[in-house]
Motif scaffolding. Structure first.
Motif, mmCIF file in Angstrom:
data_model
loop_
_atom_site.group_PDB
_atom_site.id
_atom_site.type_symbol
_atom_site.label_atom_id
_atom_site.label_comp_id
_atom_site.label_asym_id
_atom_site.label_seq_id
_atom_site.Cartn_x
_atom_site.Cartn_y
_atom_site.Cartn_z
ATOM 1 N N GLU A 187 0.820 -1.217 0.000
ATOM 2 C CA GLU A 187 0.000 0.000 0.000
ATOM 3 C C GLU A 187 0.851 1.263 0.000
ATOM 4 O O GLU A 187 1.811 1.396 0.755
ATOM 5 C CB GLU A 187 -0.923 0.016 1.218
ATOM 6 C CG GLU A 187 -1.886 1.202 1.243
ATOM 7 C CD GLU A 187 -2.843 1.142 2.421
ATOM 8 O OE1 GLU A 187 -3.794 1.934 2.454
ATOM 9 O OE2 GLU A 187 -2.637 0.288 3.303
ATOM 10 N N ARG A 188 0.498 2.169 -0.894
ATOM 11 C CA ARG A 188 1.089 3.508 -0.980
ATOM 12 C C ARG A 188 2.613 3.480 -0.865
ATOM 13 O O ARG A 188 3.219 4.097 -0.003
ATOM 14 C CB ARG A 188 0.493 4.421 0.087
ATOM 15 C CG ARG A 188 -0.974 4.761 -0.136
ATOM 16 C CD ARG A 188 -1.454 5.795 0.859
ATOM 17 N NE ARG A 188 -0.646 7.015 0.748
ATOM 18 C CZ ARG A 188 -0.747 8.046 1.600
ATOM 19 N NH1 ARG A 188 -1.580 7.973 2.611
ATOM 20 N NH2 ARG A 188 -0.007 9.112 1.433
ATOM 21 N N GLN A 189 3.193 2.766 -1.788
ATOM 22 C CA GLN A 189 4.649 2.681 -1.843
ATOM 23 C C GLN A 189 5.206 3.912 -2.556
ATOM 24 O O GLN A 189 4.655 4.378 -3.551
ATOM 25 C CB GLN A 189 5.081 1.419 -2.577
ATOM 26 C CG GLN A 189 4.683 0.133 -1.873
ATOM 27 C CD GLN A 189 5.390 -0.031 -0.546
ATOM 28 O OE1 GLN A 189 6.617 0.072 -0.465
ATOM 29 N NE2 GLN A 189 4.626 -0.286 0.506
ATOM 30 N N LEU A 190 6.314 4.422 -2.054
ATOM 31 C CA LEU A 190 6.915 5.616 -2.632
ATOM 32 C C LEU A 190 7.729 5.233 -3.868
ATOM 33 O O LEU A 190 8.950 5.383 -3.930
ATOM 34 C CB LEU A 190 7.802 6.319 -1.606
ATOM 35 C CG LEU A 190 8.223 7.759 -1.941
ATOM 36 C CD1 LEU A 190 6.998 8.636 -2.153
ATOM 37 C CD2 LEU A 190 9.103 8.326 -0.845
ATOM 38 N N ILE A 191 7.007 4.726 -4.853
ATOM 39 C CA ILE A 191 7.604 4.362 -6.133
ATOM 40 C C ILE A 191 6.651 4.799 -7.229
ATOM 41 O O ILE A 191 5.455 4.498 -7.186
ATOM 42 C CB ILE A 191 7.897 2.848 -6.212
ATOM 43 C CG1 ILE A 191 8.478 2.492 -7.592
ATOM 44 C CG2 ILE A 191 6.684 2.010 -5.885
ATOM 45 C CD1 ILE A 191 8.932 1.050 -7.708
ATOM 46 N N SER A 192 7.139 5.525 -8.189
ATOM 47 C CA SER A 192 6.288 6.006 -9.272
ATOM 48 C C SER A 192 5.843 4.852 -10.162
ATOM 49 O O SER A 192 6.600 3.897 -10.368
ATOM 50 C CB SER A 192 7.062 7.028 -10.114
ATOM 51 O OG SER A 192 6.366 7.333 -11.308
ATOM 52 N N PRO A 193 4.624 4.922 -10.702
ATOM 53 C CA PRO A 193 4.194 3.911 -11.682
ATOM 54 C C PRO A 193 5.156 3.805 -12.866
ATOM 55 O O PRO A 193 5.214 2.766 -13.522
ATOM 56 C CB PRO A 193 2.821 4.416 -12.133
ATOM 57 C CG PRO A 193 2.337 5.271 -11.013
ATOM 58 C CD PRO A 193 3.566 5.912 -10.427
ATOM 59 N N PHE A 194 5.926 4.876 -13.098
ATOM 60 C CA PHE A 194 6.922 4.855 -14.173
ATOM 61 C C PHE A 194 7.917 3.715 -13.979
ATOM 62 O O PHE A 194 8.421 3.136 -14.952
ATOM 63 C CB PHE A 194 7.671 6.193 -14.205
ATOM 64 C CG PHE A 194 8.800 6.242 -15.196
ATOM 65 C CD1 PHE A 194 8.552 6.389 -16.554
ATOM 66 C CD2 PHE A 194 10.117 6.112 -14.773
ATOM 67 C CE1 PHE A 194 9.595 6.417 -17.476
ATOM 68 C CE2 PHE A 194 11.164 6.137 -15.679
ATOM 69 C CZ PHE A 194 10.901 6.292 -17.032
ATOM 70 N N PHE A 195 8.196 3.362 -12.716
ATOM 71 C CA PHE A 195 9.202 2.344 -12.417
ATOM 72 C C PHE A 195 8.636 0.932 -12.342
ATOM 73 O O PHE A 195 9.420 -0.028 -12.232
ATOM 74 C CB PHE A 195 9.894 2.664 -11.087
ATOM 75 C CG PHE A 195 10.688 3.933 -11.095
ATOM 76 C CD1 PHE A 195 11.718 4.124 -11.996
ATOM 77 C CD2 PHE A 195 10.412 4.944 -10.190
ATOM 78 C CE1 PHE A 195 12.461 5.291 -12.011
ATOM 79 C CE2 PHE A 195 11.138 6.122 -10.192
ATOM 80 C CZ PHE A 195 12.167 6.301 -11.101
#
Length: 331
Positions: A187-195
């Motif tokens: 949940e709510r991981q500090l990773i952009s969907p770009f990655f």
């Protein structure tokens, strides 16, 4: 290691007839040398300290004063090349398999916890030498060929292609993602969907090699890194302002990052700022700078929600960045 083997592996030239013929450890810092060690003299001023500490061999490039005839004095063309040759020998001896990947996958791998027979090569060979020398038999190594030479490995493989989407994105913002992988909800991981496609490649590697792993809490990886600011470019908490600077030091990623912003934030005013040396003449809506000191001035003159700044890191901001408290930014 025996003297004759060391000379054969490094292509070194023995300048004297020492009393010693075998060595213990390979050391690069004179103050860490112990009796029986080989000292690589990157700093020739410290040779005497290494000798006093009990070095059995001194490896060097330029001419040096032979102060102790009982130990081995070995001249090589390049200290770095000698280290690479030693590491390559060790990788062959330990039957190590290396997988090459891009820089993003490598940095994402540092945010996972894996078992002992998987090693991520991050940093230069000299700083990783001890870890590489102590690898277990048949260890798998992940490395990036743009950061480390392929020459140190004899058995290199490429990551297999991910045939289908393995990560199910449940919710996303530009810079946060909630997702499901292998029936586990992150949940709510500090990773952009770009990655996420890069993360899928990494997790697919783990699964295909039966490597046990655990994801840690994601932190910024110095690519597509978002810094929230006010109009004076003072740092604000994550998600608390409508002006975001996105830093990307690797220019090869800008086209895919621009497409990502256009697709996921079409409503926003987006500024693209690149080094003058890489700006193409036919590109529109992209600004350039000749020196990083110009960047903040250009930003102040333009209205934007997101500014993708290429070729520099967040260190260009006047004040040191404090850790931003993670909130949310829906779009």
């Amino acid at each position: 290691m025996r003297l004759e083997n060391f000379l054969a592996l490094t292509h070194g030239k023995l300048l004297n007839e020492p009393c010693v013929n075998s060595f213990e450890n390979i050391v690069f810092e004179a103050h860490r040398v112990k009796r029986g060690d080989i000292y690589f003299a990157f700093d020739e001023q410290d040779i005497e300290l290494a000798v006093q500490n009990g070095a059995y061999a001194i490896i060097f490039e330029d001419e040096v004063f032979v102060s102790d005839e009982e130990i081995a004095w070995i001249k090589v063309v390049s200290l770095d090349d000698a280290i690479k040759r030693l590491v390559r020998f060790r990788m062959i001896e330990q039957d190590v398999v290396a997988y090459e990947c891009n820089e993003i996958i490598l940095k994402l791998s540092l945010q996972t916890i894996t078992q002992n027979n998987f090693f991520v090569l991050h940093g230069d060979i000299k700083s990783n030498f001890k870890s590489l020398w102590q690898l277990e038999q048949k260890t798998t190594v992940l490395f990036c060929p743009t950061l480390n030479s392929k020459d140190i490995f004899a058995n290199i493989k490429e990551l297999s292609h991910v045939e289908m989407q393995e990560i199910d994105i449940v919710e996303q913002t530009l810079f946060e993602t909630s997702f499901i992988y292998d029936d586990i909800f992150y949940e709510r991981q500090l990773i952009s969907p770009f990655f996420i496609p890069y993360l899928e490649e990494l997790l697919h590697l783990y699964k295909s090699l039966n490597i046990n792993f655990r994801l840690k809490k994601f932190t910024p990886i110095e690519h597509f890194e978002a810094v929230f600011t006010n109009k004076n470019f003072e740092i604000k908490n994550f998600g608390t302002s409508d002006k975001v600077l996105i830093f990307e030091p690797n220019s090869s990623l800008i086209e895919s990052e621009i497409r990502f912003l256009q697709h996921n934030a079409s409503w926003a005013k987006t500024l693209i700022l690149v080094p003058h040396s890489i700006k193409k003449e036919d590109t529109k809506n992209i600004l350039s700078y000749k020196h990083e000191k110009e960047i903040l001035g250009i930003l102040r003159k333009n209205d934007f929600h997101f500014a993708l700044i290429v070729g520099v890191s967040k260190s260009i901001l006047d004040k040191p960045l404090t850790k931003q408290t993670q909130l949310t930014l829906e779009f």
